[in-house]
Write a protein that holds these residues in place. Structure first.
Motif, PDB file in Angstrom:
ATOM      1  N   GLN A 201      -1.546 -15.060 -17.333  1.00  0.00           N
ATOM      2  CA  GLN A 201      -0.299 -15.825 -17.359  1.00  0.00           C
ATOM      3  C   GLN A 201       0.684 -15.361 -16.295  1.00  0.00           C
ATOM      4  OE1 GLN A 201       0.510 -15.040 -21.595  1.00  0.00           O
ATOM      5  NE2 GLN A 201       0.198 -17.225 -21.976  1.00  0.00           N
ATOM      6  N   GLU A 202       0.645 -14.078 -15.992  1.00  0.00           N
ATOM      7  CA  GLU A 202       1.578 -13.533 -14.996  1.00  0.00           C
ATOM      8  C   GLU A 202       0.982 -12.288 -14.351  1.00  0.00           C
ATOM      9  OE1 GLU A 202       6.203 -11.852 -14.625  1.00  0.00           O
ATOM     10  OE2 GLU A 202       5.358 -12.338 -16.588  1.00  0.00           O
ATOM     11  N   ILE A 203       1.222 -12.143 -13.056  1.00  0.00           N
ATOM     12  CA  ILE A 203       0.801 -10.941 -12.337  1.00  0.00           C
ATOM     13  C   ILE A 203       2.015 -10.339 -11.638  1.00  0.00           C
ATOM     14  CG2 ILE A 203      -0.612 -10.004 -10.458  1.00  0.00           C
ATOM     15  CD1 ILE A 203      -2.662 -12.152 -10.991  1.00  0.00           C
ATOM     16  N   GLN A 204       2.226  -9.042 -11.848  1.00  0.00           N
ATOM     17  CA  GLN A 204       3.285  -8.313 -11.156  1.00  0.00           C
ATOM     18  C   GLN A 204       2.626  -7.213 -10.327  1.00  0.00           C
ATOM     19  OE1 GLN A 204       5.972  -6.875 -14.159  1.00  0.00           O
ATOM     20  NE2 GLN A 204       6.623  -8.918 -14.768  1.00  0.00           N
ATOM     21  N   ALA A 205       2.969  -7.153  -9.054  1.00  0.00           N
ATOM     22  CA  ALA A 205       2.303  -6.201  -8.158  1.00  0.00           C
ATOM     23  C   ALA A 205       3.320  -5.436  -7.323  1.00  0.00           C
ATOM     24  CB  ALA A 205       1.328  -6.934  -7.247  1.00  0.00           C
ATOM     25  N   THR A 206       3.116  -4.137  -7.245  1.00  0.00           N
ATOM     26  CA  THR A 206       3.971  -3.298  -6.409  1.00  0.00           C
ATOM     27  C   THR A 206       3.124  -2.528  -5.411  1.00  0.00           C
ATOM     28  OG1 THR A 206       5.683  -1.566  -6.410  1.00  0.00           O
ATOM     29  CG2 THR A 206       3.922  -1.329  -8.004  1.00  0.00           C
ATOM     30  N   LYS A 207       3.674  -2.375  -4.211  1.00  0.00           N
ATOM     31  CA  LYS A 207       2.991  -1.636  -3.147  1.00  0.00           C
ATOM     32  C   LYS A 207       4.056  -0.793  -2.453  1.00  0.00           C
ATOM     33  CE  LYS A 207      -0.277  -2.368   0.644  1.00  0.00           C
ATOM     34  NZ  LYS A 207      -0.995  -3.392   1.440  1.00  0.00           N
ATOM     35  N   LYS A 208       4.217   0.436  -2.921  1.00  0.00           N
ATOM     36  CA  LYS A 208       5.254   1.329  -2.384  1.00  0.00           C
ATOM     37  C   LYS A 208       4.619   2.208  -1.315  1.00  0.00           C
ATOM     38  CE  LYS A 208       8.698   4.780  -3.732  1.00  0.00           C
ATOM     39  NZ  LYS A 208       8.195   5.862  -2.859  1.00  0.00           N
ATOM     40  N   MET A 209       4.858   1.866  -0.057  1.00  0.00           N
ATOM     41  CA  MET A 209       4.223   2.540   1.065  1.00  0.00           C
ATOM     42  C   MET A 209       5.248   2.936   2.129  1.00  0.00           C
ATOM     43  SD  MET A 209       0.936   2.922   0.653  1.00  0.00           S
ATOM     44  CE  MET A 209       0.383   2.841  -1.050  1.00  0.00           C
TER      45      MET A 209
ATOM     46  N   LYS B 267      -3.415  15.014   7.116  1.00  0.00           N
ATOM     47  CA  LYS B 267      -3.654  16.467   7.219  1.00  0.00           C
ATOM     48  C   LYS B 267      -4.127  17.064   5.896  1.00  0.00           C
ATOM     49  CE  LYS B 267      -0.184  17.714  10.714  1.00  0.00           C
ATOM     50  NZ  LYS B 267       1.093  18.465  10.876  1.00  0.00           N
ATOM     51  N   THR B 268      -3.719  16.472   4.784  1.00  0.00           N
ATOM     52  CA  THR B 268      -4.072  17.033   3.476  1.00  0.00           C
ATOM     53  C   THR B 268      -5.566  16.970   3.218  1.00  0.00           C
ATOM     54  OG1 THR B 268      -3.901  14.934   2.259  1.00  0.00           O
ATOM     55  CG2 THR B 268      -1.860  16.207   2.552  1.00  0.00           C
ATOM     56  N   GLU B 269      -6.247  15.996   3.854  1.00  0.00           N
ATOM     57  CA  GLU B 269      -7.684  15.754   3.645  1.00  0.00           C
ATOM     58  C   GLU B 269      -8.007  15.432   2.185  1.00  0.00           C
ATOM     59  OE1 GLU B 269      -9.965  18.927   5.293  1.00  0.00           O
ATOM     60  OE2 GLU B 269      -9.344  18.512   7.348  1.00  0.00           O
ATOM     61  N   ASN B 270      -6.971  15.083   1.425  1.00  0.00           N
ATOM     62  CA  ASN B 270      -7.150  14.631   0.048  1.00  0.00           C
ATOM     63  C   ASN B 270      -7.479  13.139   0.083  1.00  0.00           C
ATOM     64  OD1 ASN B 270      -5.721  13.143  -2.359  1.00  0.00           O
ATOM     65  ND2 ASN B 270      -6.175  15.192  -3.112  1.00  0.00           N
ATOM     66  N   SER B 271      -8.503  12.721  -0.637  1.00  0.00           N
ATOM     67  CA  SER B 271      -8.965  11.333  -0.542  1.00  0.00           C
ATOM     68  C   SER B 271      -7.883  10.328  -0.935  1.00  0.00           C
ATOM     69  CB  SER B 271     -10.208  11.122  -1.419  1.00  0.00           C
ATOM     70  OG  SER B 271      -9.928  11.418  -2.778  1.00  0.00           O
ATOM     71  N   GLN B 272      -7.101  10.649  -1.960  1.00  0.00           N
ATOM     72  CA  GLN B 272      -6.033   9.746  -2.379  1.00  0.00           C
ATOM     73  C   GLN B 272      -4.954   9.654  -1.304  1.00  0.00           C
ATOM     74  OE1 GLN B 272      -5.398   7.824  -5.091  1.00  0.00           O
ATOM     75  NE2 GLN B 272      -7.254   8.262  -6.220  1.00  0.00           N
ATOM     76  N   SER B 273      -4.583  10.785  -0.751  1.00  0.00           N
ATOM     77  CA  SER B 273      -3.541  10.815   0.278  1.00  0.00           C
ATOM     78  C   SER B 273      -3.984  10.085   1.541  1.00  0.00           C
ATOM     79  CB  SER B 273      -3.177  12.265   0.615  1.00  0.00           C
ATOM     80  OG  SER B 273      -2.662  12.933  -0.518  1.00  0.00           O
ATOM     81  N   VAL B 274      -5.243  10.286   1.928  1.00  0.00           N
ATOM     82  CA  VAL B 274      -5.770   9.595   3.106  1.00  0.00           C
ATOM     83  C   VAL B 274      -5.810   8.088   2.863  1.00  0.00           C
ATOM     84  CG1 VAL B 274      -7.800   9.287   4.572  1.00  0.00           C
ATOM     85  CG2 VAL B 274      -7.078  11.588   3.913  1.00  0.00           C
ATOM     86  N   ALA B 275      -6.152   7.690   1.638  1.00  0.00           N
ATOM     87  CA  ALA B 275      -6.179   6.263   1.300  1.00  0.00           C
ATOM     88  C   ALA B 275      -4.776   5.665   1.391  1.00  0.00           C
ATOM     89  CB  ALA B 275      -6.747   6.060  -0.102  1.00  0.00           C
ATOM     90  N   VAL B 276      -3.774   6.426   0.971  1.00  0.00           N
ATOM     91  CA  VAL B 276      -2.382   5.971   1.084  1.00  0.00           C
ATOM     92  C   VAL B 276      -2.005   5.828   2.558  1.00  0.00           C
ATOM     93  CG1 VAL B 276       0.037   6.626   0.725  1.00  0.00           C
ATOM     94  CG2 VAL B 276      -1.602   6.833  -1.152  1.00  0.00           C
ATOM     95  N   ALA B 277      -2.403   6.795   3.367  1.00  0.00           N
ATOM     96  CA  ALA B 277      -2.132   6.741   4.806  1.00  0.00           C
ATOM     97  C   ALA B 277      -2.725   5.475   5.416  1.00  0.00           C
ATOM     98  CB  ALA B 277      -2.691   7.977   5.503  1.00  0.00           C
ATOM     99  N   ASN B 278      -3.938   5.139   5.005  1.00  0.00           N
ATOM    100  CA  ASN B 278      -4.586   3.935   5.540  1.00  0.00           C
ATOM    101  C   ASN B 278      -3.852   2.671   5.101  1.00  0.00           C
ATOM    102  OD1 ASN B 278      -6.600   5.398   6.841  1.00  0.00           O
ATOM    103  ND2 ASN B 278      -7.972   5.355   5.074  1.00  0.00           N
ATOM    104  N   GLU B 279      -3.355   2.667   3.879  1.00  0.00           N
ATOM    105  CA  GLU B 279      -2.593   1.512   3.401  1.00  0.00           C
ATOM    106  C   GLU B 279      -1.263   1.396   4.153  1.00  0.00           C
ATOM    107  OE1 GLU B 279      -3.362  -0.936   1.432  1.00  0.00           O
ATOM    108  OE2 GLU B 279      -5.325  -0.175   0.870  1.00  0.00           O
ATOM    109  N   MET B 280      -0.657   2.551   4.445  1.00  0.00           N
ATOM    110  CA  MET B 280       0.606   2.555   5.184  1.00  0.00           C
ATOM    111  C   MET B 280       0.435   1.976   6.585  1.00  0.00           C
ATOM    112  SD  MET B 280       2.396   6.179   4.074  1.00  0.00           S
ATOM    113  CE  MET B 280       3.749   5.931   5.241  1.00  0.00           C
ATOM    114  N   LYS B 281      -0.705   2.272   7.200  1.00  0.00           N
ATOM    115  CA  LYS B 281      -0.976   1.741   8.544  1.00  0.00           C
ATOM    116  C   LYS B 281      -1.007   0.221   8.531  1.00  0.00           C
ATOM    117  CE  LYS B 281      -3.739   5.740   9.997  1.00  0.00           C
ATOM    118  NZ  LYS B 281      -5.108   6.231  10.284  1.00  0.00           N
ATOM    119  N   LYS B 282      -1.551  -0.360   7.461  1.00  0.00           N
ATOM    120  CA  LYS B 282      -1.618  -1.822   7.345  1.00  0.00           C
ATOM    121  C   LYS B 282      -0.239  -2.443   7.262  1.00  0.00           C
ATOM    122  CE  LYS B 282      -5.962  -1.570   4.720  1.00  0.00           C
ATOM    123  NZ  LYS B 282      -6.591  -1.866   3.412  1.00  0.00           N
ATOM    124  N   CYS B 283       0.702  -1.702   6.693  1.00  0.00           N
ATOM    125  CA  CYS B 283       2.060  -2.240   6.488  1.00  0.00           C
ATOM    126  C   CYS B 283       2.843  -2.366   7.791  1.00  0.00           C
ATOM    127  CB  CYS B 283       2.855  -1.331   5.535  1.00  0.00           C
ATOM    128  SG  CYS B 283       2.220  -1.348   3.849  1.00  0.00           S
TER     129      CYS B 283
END
Length: 204
Positions: A160-168, A186-202
């Motif tokens: 019925q409804e979708i709410q989406a947030t992308k804080k980058m 630099k952290t080489e943490n998979s989650q942090s690197v994934a966030v970095a990749n999402e930030m590049k898209k923004c």
């Protein structure tokens, strides 16, 4: 879900891709006056009427399903990559924060039975077996094995409804934004690197 305008994601195609790629969600409802939550795969699909739905199932031993009859209102929560953002990465004094992606889906749930259950399981298994060396197919399982489906409650949720947030770090200038990406990598943490990749898209 509270979403500041700057972080609100209204790109429907992007949201649906996210739901397909991050389908392990949290099903939330109220049962016997208490909030219940179960971590399960919830697969985006379309029903016979052309309406978008989520397909899923839980164990009959899980009392959460007994609340479906009392109220068909459901919340499904999906999370993407997330990471701590240090204020030491800015070119000015500031507070720490967290970057993340999340989607909340609100809908009406109904229990499905019979052939619809088999079809739902087939879609789930086919999706996750497609890259297996020896993929399993529901059609090939014996009747003895399929008897175990009697122990689940399958359902579909009409969205019925979708709410989406992308804080980058959209609120940061180009210099800080680039620095945050470098520090996350630099952290080489998979989650942090994934966030970095999402930030590049923004900032493309």
């Amino acid at each position: 879900m509270y979403i500041p305008d700057i972080y609100k994601n209204e790109n429907q195609e992007e949201i649906r891709t996210f739901l397909v790629q991050n389908s392990f969600g949290i099903l939330v409802n109220q049962t016997n006056g208490k909030l219940c939550a179960t971590h399960i795969p919830l697969e985006l699909d379309t029903n016979k009427e052309g309406k978008e739905i989520l397909l899923g199932h839980i164990s009959k031993e899980n009392p959460q399903w007994k609340g479906f009859a009392d109220s068909d209102q459901i919340l499904a929560i999906f999370s993407g990559p997330h990471s701590y953002i240090s204020p030491s990465w800015y070119n000015h004094e500031n507070v720490p924060t967290w970057n993340y992606i999340a989607v909340h889906v609100y809908g009406k749930i109904k229990i499905i039975e019979g052939e619809a259950v088999t079809n739902s399981l087939k879609k789930l298994v086919d999706k996750y077996e497609q890259h297996s060396e020896n993929p399993v197919r529901i059609e090939d399982l014996s009747k003895k094995t399929m008897i175990q489906t009697r122990g689940i409650v399958a359902f579909e949720i009409e969205i019925q409804e979708i709410q989406a947030t992308k804080k980058m770090s959209q609120n940061r200038d180009d210099i800080d934004h680039a620095t945050i990406i470098l520090e996350l990598e630099k952290t080489e943490n998979s989650q942090s690197v994934a966030v970095a990749n999402e930030m590049k898209k923004c900032r493309k």
